[in-house]
Scaffold this motif. Structure first.
Motif, PDB file in Angstrom:
ATOM      1  N   HIS A  12       1.928  13.760   3.172  1.00 21.73           N
ATOM      2  CA  HIS A  12       1.244  12.723   3.939  1.00 21.73           C
ATOM      3  C   HIS A  12       0.625  11.671   3.025  1.00 21.73           C
ATOM      4  CE1 HIS A  12       1.634  14.570   7.879  1.00 21.73           C
ATOM      5  NE2 HIS A  12       1.402  15.730   7.286  1.00 21.73           N
ATOM      6  N   ILE A  13       0.038  12.133   1.929  1.00 27.59           N
ATOM      7  CA  ILE A  13      -0.642  11.230   1.004  1.00 27.59           C
ATOM      8  C   ILE A  13      -0.341  11.694  -0.414  1.00 27.59           C
ATOM      9  CG2 ILE A  13      -2.877  10.334   0.247  1.00 27.59           C
ATOM     10  CD1 ILE A  13      -3.948  11.082   3.043  1.00 27.59           C
ATOM     11  N   ASN A  14      -0.170  10.757  -1.306  1.00 23.09           N
ATOM     12  CA  ASN A  14       0.073  11.051  -2.702  1.00 23.09           C
ATOM     13  C   ASN A  14      -0.935  10.252  -3.517  1.00 23.09           C
ATOM     14  OD1 ASN A  14       1.089  10.879  -5.388  1.00 23.09           O
ATOM     15  ND2 ASN A  14       3.105  11.483  -4.618  1.00 23.09           N
ATOM     16  N   LYS A  15      -1.656  10.924  -4.410  1.00 21.10           N
ATOM     17  CA  LYS A  15      -2.692  10.247  -5.203  1.00 21.10           C
ATOM     18  C   LYS A  15      -2.578  10.701  -6.650  1.00 21.10           C
ATOM     19  CE  LYS A  15      -6.510   7.763  -4.693  1.00 21.10           C
ATOM     20  NZ  LYS A  15      -6.455   6.419  -4.158  1.00 21.10           N
ATOM     21  N   TYR A  49     -13.102  13.284  -2.388  1.00 19.51           N
ATOM     22  CA  TYR A  49     -12.269  12.299  -1.703  1.00 19.51           C
ATOM     23  C   TYR A  49     -12.552  12.341  -0.205  1.00 19.51           C
ATOM     24  CZ  TYR A  49      -9.470  11.853  -5.939  1.00 19.51           C
ATOM     25  OH  TYR A  49      -9.052  11.613  -7.221  1.00 19.51           O
ATOM     26  N   LYS A  53      -7.982   6.314   7.142  1.00 19.32           N
ATOM     27  CA  LYS A  53      -6.870   5.506   7.651  1.00 19.32           C
ATOM     28  C   LYS A  53      -5.552   5.778   6.931  1.00 19.32           C
ATOM     29  CE  LYS A  53     -10.013   1.879   9.068  1.00 19.32           C
ATOM     30  NZ  LYS A  53     -10.463   0.524   8.884  1.00 19.32           N
ATOM     31  N   GLY A  54      -5.144   7.034   6.876  1.00 26.07           N
ATOM     32  CA  GLY A  54      -3.872   7.388   6.268  1.00 26.07           C
ATOM     33  C   GLY A  54      -3.868   7.410   4.755  1.00 26.07           C
ATOM     34  N   ASP A  55      -5.018   7.292   4.136  1.00 27.89           N
ATOM     35  CA  ASP A  55      -5.137   7.322   2.678  1.00 27.89           C
ATOM     36  C   ASP A  55      -6.353   8.166   2.306  1.00 27.89           C
ATOM     37  OD1 ASP A  55      -4.473   6.811   0.070  1.00 27.89           O
ATOM     38  OD2 ASP A  55      -5.145   4.734   0.062  1.00 27.89           O
ATOM     39  N   VAL A  56      -6.605   8.328   1.022  1.00 27.44           N
ATOM     40  CA  VAL A  56      -7.819   8.992   0.559  1.00 27.44           C
ATOM     41  C   VAL A  56      -8.586   8.032  -0.344  1.00 27.44           C
ATOM     42  CG1 VAL A  56      -7.022  11.371   0.747  1.00 27.44           C
ATOM     43  CG2 VAL A  56      -6.593  10.128  -1.342  1.00 27.44           C
ATOM     44  N   GLU A  57      -9.894   8.026  -0.190  1.00 23.83           N
ATOM     45  CA  GLU A  57     -10.760   7.186  -1.017  1.00 23.83           C
ATOM     46  C   GLU A  57     -11.626   8.083  -1.876  1.00 23.83           C
ATOM     47  OE1 GLU A  57     -13.096   4.859   1.664  1.00 23.83           O
ATOM     48  OE2 GLU A  57     -11.391   3.669   2.341  1.00 23.83           O
TER      49      GLU A  57
END
Length: 171
Positions: A12-15, A49, A53-57
């Motif tokens: 879903h998310i890549n960081k 984190y 909205k579909g990301d990670v901060e």
């Protein structure tokens, strides 16, 4: 072969991160998670984190004196959500994520790396003594009550016996 019934991993998310991660934990009752690890310079990485909205901060980035190997929220109440960590120097530290600079509990728990940690008395049981169990490279298993400075129980290799790493502990 029909692959529709096969297990799937969906990203879903890549960081990208600049350290080696050892442990990740969801912050209970939130859309946040903690990532723990070690930087190339052997300093500890503790990052928080927030899903957004579909990301990670990245909301918290803290560097500690030694690499962090493991963590748990198990001994903390739901309201406090304190994170207990074991590091490469054998130190056990409990952090308030809202005031990360100074641990609320800290002890030299082992000689060398703390490989594993678990907690109870916090969220899962709804009360009781805030207890942590740690297992280390020194072959010891120690039970901690964060209200007192010394371990409540210590299981150690016999005198003259070789110490073998303790790789996992659990309540």
């Amino acid at each position: 072969m029909d692959t529709t019934d096969a297990p799937q991993i969906i990203e879903h998310i890549n960081k990208g991160i600049n350290y080696t991660p050892y442990d990740n934990k969801w912050v209970p009752g939130s859309a946040r998670f903690v990532s723990l690890g070690i930087h190339p310079n052997a300093k500890g990485a503790l990052q928080v984190y927030q899903l957004a909205k579909g990301d990670v901060e990245l909301t918290l980035d803290s560097t500690k004196t030694s690499g962090i190997k493991c963590g748990t929220f198990g001994a903390s109440s739901f309201e406090e959500r304190h994170l207990a960590c074991g590091d490469h120097n054998g130190k056990l530290a409990v952090y308030d994520l809202d005031n990360i600079d100074r641990p609320v509990f800290e002890q030299q728990a082992h000689i060398g790396i703390i490989n594993a940690i678990d907690g109870c008395g916090g969220m899962d049981v709804g009360g009781g003594a805030p207890e942590l169990v740690t297992g280390g490279r020194d072959g010891c298993v120690r039970l901690w009550d964060t209200r007192v400075p010394e371990p409540v129980l210590a299981l150690e290799p016999g005198e003259g016996q070789p110490a073998r790493d303790c790789w996992t502990v659990a309540f």
